[in-house]
Design an enzyme around this catalytic site. Sequence first.
Site, PDB file in Angstrom:
ATOM      1  N   TYR A   1      64.268   3.264  26.979  1.00  0.00           N
ATOM      2  CA  TYR A   1      63.476   3.965  25.973  1.00  0.00           C
ATOM      3  C   TYR A   1      62.199   3.199  25.654  1.00  0.00           C
ATOM      4  O   TYR A   1      61.096   3.761  25.647  1.00  0.00           O
ATOM      5  CB  TYR A   1      64.299   4.164  24.695  1.00  0.00           C
ATOM      6  CG  TYR A   1      63.527   4.853  23.589  1.00  0.00           C
ATOM      7  CD1 TYR A   1      63.125   6.184  23.716  1.00  0.00           C
ATOM      8  CD2 TYR A   1      63.191   4.182  22.414  1.00  0.00           C
ATOM      9  CE1 TYR A   1      62.421   6.817  22.710  1.00  0.00           C
ATOM     10  CE2 TYR A   1      62.489   4.803  21.405  1.00  0.00           C
ATOM     11  CZ  TYR A   1      62.109   6.119  21.549  1.00  0.00           C
ATOM     12  OH  TYR A   1      61.394   6.735  20.556  1.00  0.00           O
TER      13      TYR A   1
ATOM     14  N   LYS B   1      58.222   4.403  26.264  1.00  0.00           N
ATOM     15  CA  LYS B   1      57.231   4.532  25.192  1.00  0.00           C
ATOM     16  C   LYS B   1      56.020   3.646  25.474  1.00  0.00           C
ATOM     17  O   LYS B   1      54.872   4.050  25.230  1.00  0.00           O
ATOM     18  CB  LYS B   1      57.862   4.157  23.844  1.00  0.00           C
ATOM     19  CG  LYS B   1      59.018   5.045  23.418  1.00  0.00           C
ATOM     20  CD  LYS B   1      58.644   6.504  23.292  1.00  0.00           C
ATOM     21  CE  LYS B   1      57.850   6.788  22.048  1.00  0.00           C
ATOM     22  NZ  LYS B   1      57.615   8.243  21.852  1.00  0.00           N
TER      23      LYS B   1
ATOM     24  N   HIS C   1      71.381  30.046 -35.207  1.00  0.00           N
ATOM     25  CA  HIS C   1      71.415  31.423 -35.681  1.00  0.00           C
ATOM     26  C   HIS C   1      70.547  31.563 -36.936  1.00  0.00           C
ATOM     27  O   HIS C   1      70.206  30.557 -37.580  1.00  0.00           O
ATOM     28  CB  HIS C   1      72.851  31.839 -35.987  1.00  0.00           C
ATOM     29  CG  HIS C   1      73.768  31.735 -34.809  1.00  0.00           C
ATOM     30  ND1 HIS C   1      73.550  32.385 -33.620  1.00  0.00           N
ATOM     31  CD2 HIS C   1      74.924  31.023 -34.645  1.00  0.00           C
ATOM     32  CE1 HIS C   1      74.513  32.102 -32.766  1.00  0.00           C
ATOM     33  NE2 HIS C   1      75.364  31.275 -33.362  1.00  0.00           N
ATOM     34  N   PRO C   2      70.153  32.783 -37.293  1.00  0.00           N
ATOM     35  CA  PRO C   2      69.319  32.974 -38.485  1.00  0.00           C
ATOM     36  C   PRO C   2      69.944  32.327 -39.727  1.00  0.00           C
ATOM     37  O   PRO C   2      71.138  32.435 -39.972  1.00  0.00           O
ATOM     38  CB  PRO C   2      69.244  34.503 -38.617  1.00  0.00           C
ATOM     39  CG  PRO C   2      69.405  35.000 -37.210  1.00  0.00           C
ATOM     40  CD  PRO C   2      70.384  34.060 -36.578  1.00  0.00           C
ATOM     41  N   GLY C   3      69.101  31.616 -40.469  1.00  0.00           N
ATOM     42  CA  GLY C   3      69.541  30.984 -41.703  1.00  0.00           C
ATOM     43  C   GLY C   3      70.201  29.629 -41.523  1.00  0.00           C
ATOM     44  O   GLY C   3      70.472  28.939 -42.507  1.00  0.00           O
TER      45      GLY C   3
ATOM     46  N   LEU D   1      53.210  14.544  19.788  1.00  0.00           N
ATOM     47  CA  LEU D   1      54.478  14.204  19.153  1.00  0.00           C
ATOM     48  C   LEU D   1      55.679  14.453  20.058  1.00  0.00           C
ATOM     49  O   LEU D   1      56.807  14.132  19.691  1.00  0.00           O
ATOM     50  CB  LEU D   1      54.645  15.007  17.858  1.00  0.00           C
ATOM     51  CG  LEU D   1      53.595  14.736  16.773  1.00  0.00           C
ATOM     52  CD1 LEU D   1      53.676  15.789  15.676  1.00  0.00           C
ATOM     53  CD2 LEU D   1      53.780  13.347  16.189  1.00  0.00           C
TER      54      LEU D   1
END
Length: 371
Positions: free
Chosen positions: A103, A107, A282-284, A53
């Site tokens: 380049y 390659k 909340h409760p209730g 690589l």
Amino acid sequence: MKVLVTGSEGFVAKNLIVRLGELECFEVVKFSRQTPEKHLSTLVVDIDAVVHLAGVNRPQTPNEFATGNAGLTESLCQALVSCRRKVPVILPSSIQATRDNPYGNSKRDAENAMWRYAEQTGASVYLYRLPNVFGKWCKPNYNSAVATFCHNIARDLPIQINDPAAPVTLVYVDDVIEHFVQLMDGADAALDADGFASVAPQYITSVGELARQIQVFKGSRDTLMTERVGTGLVRALYSTYVSYLPPELFTYTVPQYGDPRGVFAEMLKTPDCGQFSYFTAHPGITRGGHYHHSKTEKFLVIKGQARFKFRHMQTGELHELVTSGTKAEVVETVPGWTHDITNIGNDEMIVMLWANEVFDRTRPDTFACPL
């Protein structure tokens, strides 16, 4: 298998080395810019495969293309020949190897050196002319539009697009790595007429579309509307974008609405698979007391105790059930039944909620009808 990875500090190599480290059958030997080239002959003595690589794409002078690409590959091939073993090599080249510039020439010369090594030794070589590879850990503002767009857009930095319509072909780094691992594990590589292997899938899009999609990812934190990030290019792009978030942006807030009953917060919306929310009571406290014609919902109590009540809008049939956070039980609301949920416990109740459609204030499909 003992694998020599050259260019070990590069983007693809970092991903490969982490992946190989997850597998017990691989041992990695690293070669980086800091490793003297003369050490290659020692490093290859007992290796079983090479993933080459290392290379140069941003040199100080054009001559570095020849030494960093073709020259280093020649040295690697000579070292492999001298060890008198048929060591297989994976060489990801570039689609620019077809171009007549410094380049591209370097390659192509590296490819030719590897072909000669294969012919001389009978070793297997796998050459790839990869398109633009993208994914996590790629250096932004360097030579990857995806990395640059992800990094800059995440930070509200400008991006430059000269031609939005310019086509770009992409391959995701995870697909590249998985292909290489399978190859080293004995899988076959399909070769084209020129002897080159390829990695699939490859995605074709445009520079402008890339930028648009990544900007949509950023905006999703405000709209709560996620893209379809489960498959294909959008999945890979989204994973890449998130990988470029700085730690201070790992979190974000979502809208939360409170009243005497508790709070309600939307978490996530989808184009065609509804939305996710949660609420407390909340409760209730009783929430709901309405029915839908088409909308469906799934409730999961994750804390507290809840009583669900249902009444059929036509027959008046009643149904009641109790569930709690101690049991992972989904309760589904059914069109045509009015319903509510009451906190019958002594503590705050927390409920996850999925609805099969995003709430539309102009057509809410929610009609009040207390039980």
